[in-house]
Design a protein around this motif. Structure first.
Motif: not given
Lengths: 296, 370
Positions: B157-160, B162-167, B170-173
């Motif tokens: 799950q994207a932490p709040a 980061s302001g990023l969407a889930e996908d 996930t991509y960055f991780v």
């Protein structure tokens, strides 16, 4: 049924399936003797031969006429595979050749799916129903038939290799290709012949096992693992070992499935894994194989 | 080999070019999730994830000259380790990574010890048998693995903050994990294990005479490559959030090997190309027929082995080599050694990954005679 007859019953059934493994293992050993590689596509070649037999029977031919035709087609197919797929990489490192046979495995498997679809097909049972009773142990005609066919194939191969001039030439090539070439033997043709023979022996295993497993493109995947275990157990350079190994693996598989509760029917495919690992740890050259001595 | 590197330009120019290439690649990699649609970002994530497994397989097959037909099983072991930890013990996602890595390393050691005592193809047999055995075993261990139904666990799950969407998150991780893994693979090859591996592949007897313990190093290489596959599987669980025995059939192992061969054996960026292949070819070919991916994979493997044993990556490298030698034919190659900031080391190899690519596994093994 007493415990002893039940045990014997399981052994008989194990020998029946072991004969099929022995046949495919023999094909693997033949190729290994001639080219020094393990042919991962051997099971798939057998599978496609079985489809040829199925197609012939489905178009109205009797099984016993379709069988020799199938074997002839398999022989020609095996020779073609050697000439087209294997020959170009013959002098490449072992790894390259193995990857090529893996590629062949994927290709043949998918082609069978493309031509005949992935739906399971009934394969005619060539042997009559029923069986004979030997002191409480019931032996099906189909098991007897399988054992008989495999025994005939082994005997023919034995006669071919030990008592004909072609066999002598083939043994010469398997023993030392360079010397054989210097003595005027056309090594390439002999290798084609070897692959043709292996494909034929493999086809026998496919046709025999198809009525039991039902015909589909992935039919031989499991059989191949058992055949690998059989060849490892018997020794990869020993045809006799392949046969003995196949029978032992078949019996071990059946007994383990019947008597070891943890294994049951679903985990039987772990038996070949255990056998391969155990052989490699205890006697890596196999029961009948010669230990490899390397000269640097 | 040193003359080949030398023709690519002087040390400084080469370093500049390498830096620029790296920056460009990093820029593209970082910008991609903001440009593409979520589904395409998901596909890119899968490519990165497969690249980790392929990098591990490359260590073994490309550089070690050993073959594994069961890397899908290590992938599955990593995936299930993560899923079971998340499902039963509710550890965080991050905690599953080291456990999956170490677990698969040990599993690799366990299978490597018997399989690699001998020269030859026994590793392929053992790994194949393992890959076929694992799915029924996973089905049997139902209380832990959820049987045929599999396990459904939380995705990343994207932490709040980061302001990023889930996908995108996930991509960055996954990008971070992949970058570390590929760097690790590259550095491993320059370590004791890597050099021993290359020496063994080129000439086993010579390596042994020089004091390389063959079975030890082969087993270590196999364990490392199992570790990479395990990490890849673990990240798979983070991304997909679902594992089942049927996702990890024998076909996965074969597909991984096929992808690696087509991408390029013994190449450092071959795994990335191969991963793209593994991800996109089946989804495109599947539209034609169920059997089409297999036909394409099978034909391509054989074709690659016949005409370009170095795969796509090698093909690109060869073209670049030809182009470079045309362009710099007038430059005397010796200029390379006189650059003021050159290191005292006599070996020009570490500056560029290209020298490691140069010896494909499909090539004839070198002997002392050369």
């Amino acid at each position: 049924m007493s415990a002893v007859t039940e045990l014997l019953q399981q052994v008989v059934e194990g020998v029946g399936s072991g004969a099929v493994y022995a046949s495919l293992a023999l094909a693997l050993v033949l190729i290994h003797r001639f080219t020094g590689i393990v042919n991962f596509a051997q099971g798939e070649l057998a599978m496609i031969s079985t489809y040829v037999a199925w197609q012939l029977v489905a178009s109205g031919m009797s099984f016993w006429l379709a069988l020799p035709v199938t074997l002839a087609v398999s022989f020609a197919g095996g020779m073609l595979v050697e000439r087209i797929v294997i020959r170009p990489v013959q002098n490449a490192p072992e790894l390259t050749m193995v990857i090529v046979t893996v590629g062949l495995f994927i290709f043949v498997n998918a082609m069978a799916g493309l031509i005949w679809s992935f739906t399971v097909k009934d394969f005619p049972q060539p042997f009559p129903d029923g069986g004979i009773d030997l002191g409480g142990v019931r032996v099906d005609w189909s098991s007897l038939g399988i054992i008989a066919v495999v025994a005939v194939v082994m005997s023919l191969l034995y006669v071919l290799f030990q008592h004909t001039s072609v066999g002598l030439v083939m043994r010469a090539v398997a023993g030392n290709p360079a010397s054989a070439r210097l003595s005027g033997i056309r090594v390439g043709r002999v290798l084609m012949l070897g692959w043709g023979l292996a494909a034929t022996v493999g086809a026998v295993s496919g046709v025999l096992v198809a009525p039991v497993l039902f015909l589909e493109p992935n039919m031989m995947g499991g059989v191949l693992i058992y055949a690998f275990a059989a060849a490892t157990l018997g020794g990869f350079d020993s045809p006799v070992g392949a046969v003995v190994g196949g029978l032992l693996v078949g019996v071990a598989e059946t007994l383990a499935g019947a008597y070891v509760d943890v294994i049951g029917a679903d985990l039987k495919v772990g038996v070949p894994l255990v056998i391969i690992l155990a052989v490699l740890l205890v006697r890596p050259q196999g029961l009948f194989g010669r230990a490899a001595v390397e000269r640097a | 080999m040193s003359t080949i590197t030398a023709t690519l330009g002087t040390g400084r120019a080469r370093r500049l070019r390498a830096t620029l290439t790296t920056l460009l690649a990093a820029g593209v990699a970082l910008g991609a999730p903001f440009y593409f649609a979520p589904f395409q970002v998901f596909q890119l994530t899968m490519v990165l994830l497969y690249a980790v497994a392929l990098a591990g397989l490359n260590l073994l097959v490309g550089f070690g000259g050993q073959i594994s037909l069961g890397h899908g099983a290590f992938f599955a072991a990593g995936a299930y380790t993560a899923a079971v930890m998340l499902d039963r013990y509710e550890t965080g996602h991050l905690a599953t990574l080291p456990v999956a890595a170490v677990g698969c390393f040990l599993l690799g050691l366990g299978f490597g010890v018997p399989a690699l005592r001998l020269r030859g193809l026994y590793l392929a047999l053992v790994t194949l048998a393992f890959a076929v055995f694992l799915p029924p075993l996973l089905k049997r261990l139902e209380p832990v693995t959820g049987g045929s139904m599999g396990l459904t666990v939380d995705k990343l799950q994207a932490p709040a903050w980061s302001g990023l969407a889930e996908d995108q998150w996930t991509y960055f991780v996954v990008l971070a994990v992949t970058a570390v893994a590929l760097l690790l693979a590259r550095n491993l090859l320059r370590s004791r294990v890597g050099r021993a591996l290359l020496a063994m592949r080129d000439n086993e007897s010579a390596a042994e005479v020089m004091g390389v313990r063959l079975s030890l190093h082969k087993t270590l290489a196999f364990a490392w490559s199992a570790l990479f596959a395990g990490v890849s599987g673990c990240v798979y669980t983070w991304v997909i959030g679902f594992v089942s025995p049927d996702s990890f059939s024998f076909v996965l192992s074969i597909t991984l090997l096929a992808g690696l061969v087509v991408g390029g054996l013994a190449s450092l960026y071959g795994p990335l190309l191969g991963a793209a292949f593994v991800m996109y070819v089946p989804s495109v070919a599947q539209d034609i027929s169920d059997a089409a991916p297999g036909v394409v994979f099978g034909l391509l493997i054989i074709a690659v082995m016949f005409v370009a044993p170095t795969g796509l990556a090698g093909l690109a490298g060869r073209l670049r080599g030809v182009a470079a030698s045309r362009l710099t034919r007038t430059t005397p190659p010796a200029a390379d050694d006189r650059t003021p900031d050159s290191e005292p080391s006599a070996s020009p190899a570490p500056a560029d990954p290209a020298p490691v690519d140069a010896e494909p596994v499909g090539a004839q093994p070198r002997t002392e005679k050369d």
